[in-house]
Structures are given as C-alpha cells and as structure tokens.
Design a protein around this motif. Structure first.
Motif, mmCIF file in Angstrom:
data_model
loop_
_atom_site.group_PDB
_atom_site.id
_atom_site.type_symbol
_atom_site.label_atom_id
_atom_site.label_comp_id
_atom_site.label_asym_id
_atom_site.label_seq_id
_atom_site.Cartn_x
_atom_site.Cartn_y
_atom_site.Cartn_z
ATOM 1 N N GLN A 137 0.837 -1.200 0.000
ATOM 2 C CA GLN A 137 0.000 0.000 0.000
ATOM 3 C C GLN A 137 0.874 1.253 0.000
ATOM 4 O OE1 GLN A 137 -2.360 -0.811 3.515
ATOM 5 N NE2 GLN A 137 -4.162 -1.247 2.264
ATOM 6 N N GLU A 180 -11.717 0.081 8.568
ATOM 7 C CA GLU A 180 -12.674 -0.062 7.460
ATOM 8 C C GLU A 180 -12.694 1.188 6.591
ATOM 9 O OE1 GLU A 180 -13.885 -0.223 10.787
ATOM 10 O OE2 GLU A 180 -13.336 -2.324 10.891
ATOM 11 N N ASP A 234 -9.455 1.392 4.471
ATOM 12 C CA ASP A 234 -9.480 0.559 3.267
ATOM 13 C C ASP A 234 -10.310 1.201 2.162
ATOM 14 O OD1 ASP A 234 -7.885 -1.294 4.546
ATOM 15 O OD2 ASP A 234 -9.566 -2.593 5.108
ATOM 16 N N ALA A 235 -11.450 1.777 2.533
ATOM 17 C CA ALA A 235 -12.315 2.436 1.540
ATOM 18 C C ALA A 235 -11.621 3.659 0.942
ATOM 19 C CB ALA A 235 -13.638 2.832 2.183
ATOM 20 N N TYR A 239 -8.359 4.223 0.775
ATOM 21 C CA TYR A 239 -7.230 3.741 -0.027
ATOM 22 C C TYR A 239 -7.720 3.302 -1.408
ATOM 23 C CZ TYR A 239 -3.571 0.628 -1.700
ATOM 24 O OH TYR A 239 -2.630 0.005 -2.478
ATOM 25 N N GLU A 240 -8.806 2.549 -1.432
ATOM 26 C CA GLU A 240 -9.357 2.097 -2.712
ATOM 27 C C GLU A 240 -9.809 3.272 -3.569
ATOM 28 O OE1 GLU A 240 -9.361 -0.848 -4.249
ATOM 29 O OE2 GLU A 240 -8.141 -1.506 -2.554
ATOM 30 N N ALA A 241 -10.402 4.293 -2.943
ATOM 31 C CA ALA A 241 -10.833 5.484 -3.677
ATOM 32 C C ALA A 241 -9.629 6.188 -4.302
ATOM 33 C CB ALA A 241 -11.598 6.424 -2.760
ATOM 34 N N ARG A 261 -6.760 4.789 -5.060
ATOM 35 C CA ARG A 261 -6.250 3.894 -6.101
ATOM 36 C C ARG A 261 -7.062 4.023 -7.389
ATOM 37 N NH1 ARG A 261 -7.386 -1.823 -5.610
ATOM 38 N NH2 ARG A 261 -6.916 -2.402 -7.700
ATOM 39 N N LYS A 262 -8.375 4.075 -7.267
ATOM 40 C CA LYS A 262 -9.237 4.171 -8.447
ATOM 41 C C LYS A 262 -9.078 5.510 -9.162
ATOM 42 C CE LYS A 262 -12.656 0.872 -6.929
ATOM 43 N NZ LYS A 262 -14.025 0.645 -6.463
ATOM 44 N N LYS A 266 -6.006 5.989 -11.642
ATOM 45 C CA LYS A 266 -5.973 5.320 -12.952
ATOM 46 C C LYS A 266 -6.351 6.236 -14.070
ATOM 47 C CE LYS A 266 -6.621 0.697 -11.299
ATOM 48 N NZ LYS A 266 -7.341 -0.521 -11.381
#
Length: 70
Positions: free
Chosen positions: A18, A56, A59-60, A62-64, A66-67, A70
């Motif tokens: 990460q 929790e 993680d949300a 981090y994913e945001a 990451r998305k 792109k």
C-alpha cells in the motif's frame, strides 16, 4: 505534533505494498486526488489521513485513491 508518536500501532497500519503504491500515485502529482472531500497532493498528506481513519474507513479511502489514480 507527529502522528507516528501519537499512535505507534498506526505505523504498521499501511502495508508495504500500500505504501509503495501510494508513493507511486503521488510522485510528481500536479492534480490532487479528492477523498472524503479532502484533496491530497502528496504521499505524506494521504498517508497521514489514512492513518487517522478506522481500518474499514482506511481501506475504503485507499481504494478510492487507487481508483482515481488510474
């Protein structure tokens, strides 16, 4: 006040993959990534924010990030 000295367990909250991905995402970034209505332009800002969140939510967020990278 340094976030790492306040909560030593938070230091290991982000895994090595990460941290590496976040460093790549924020390296030389000129357009901020917005998560939770907050803009982040550097790795330090983003990681500090992630470490302050509950697992929790972390993680949300981090994913945001990451998305959006792109």
């Amino acid at each position: 006040m340094d976030i790492e000295t306040d909560n030593p367990e938070a230091e290991v909250a982000l895994t090595r993959p990460q941290r590496r991905l976040l460093r790549r995402i924020y390296n030389g970034r000129t357009v901020p990534i917005v998560v939770n209505d907050q803009p982040f332009l550097t790795f330090r800002e983003a990681s500090r924010h992630l470490l302050m969140l509950a697992p929790e939510e972390r993680d949300a967020a981090y994913e945001a990030m990451r998305k959006q990278a792109k």
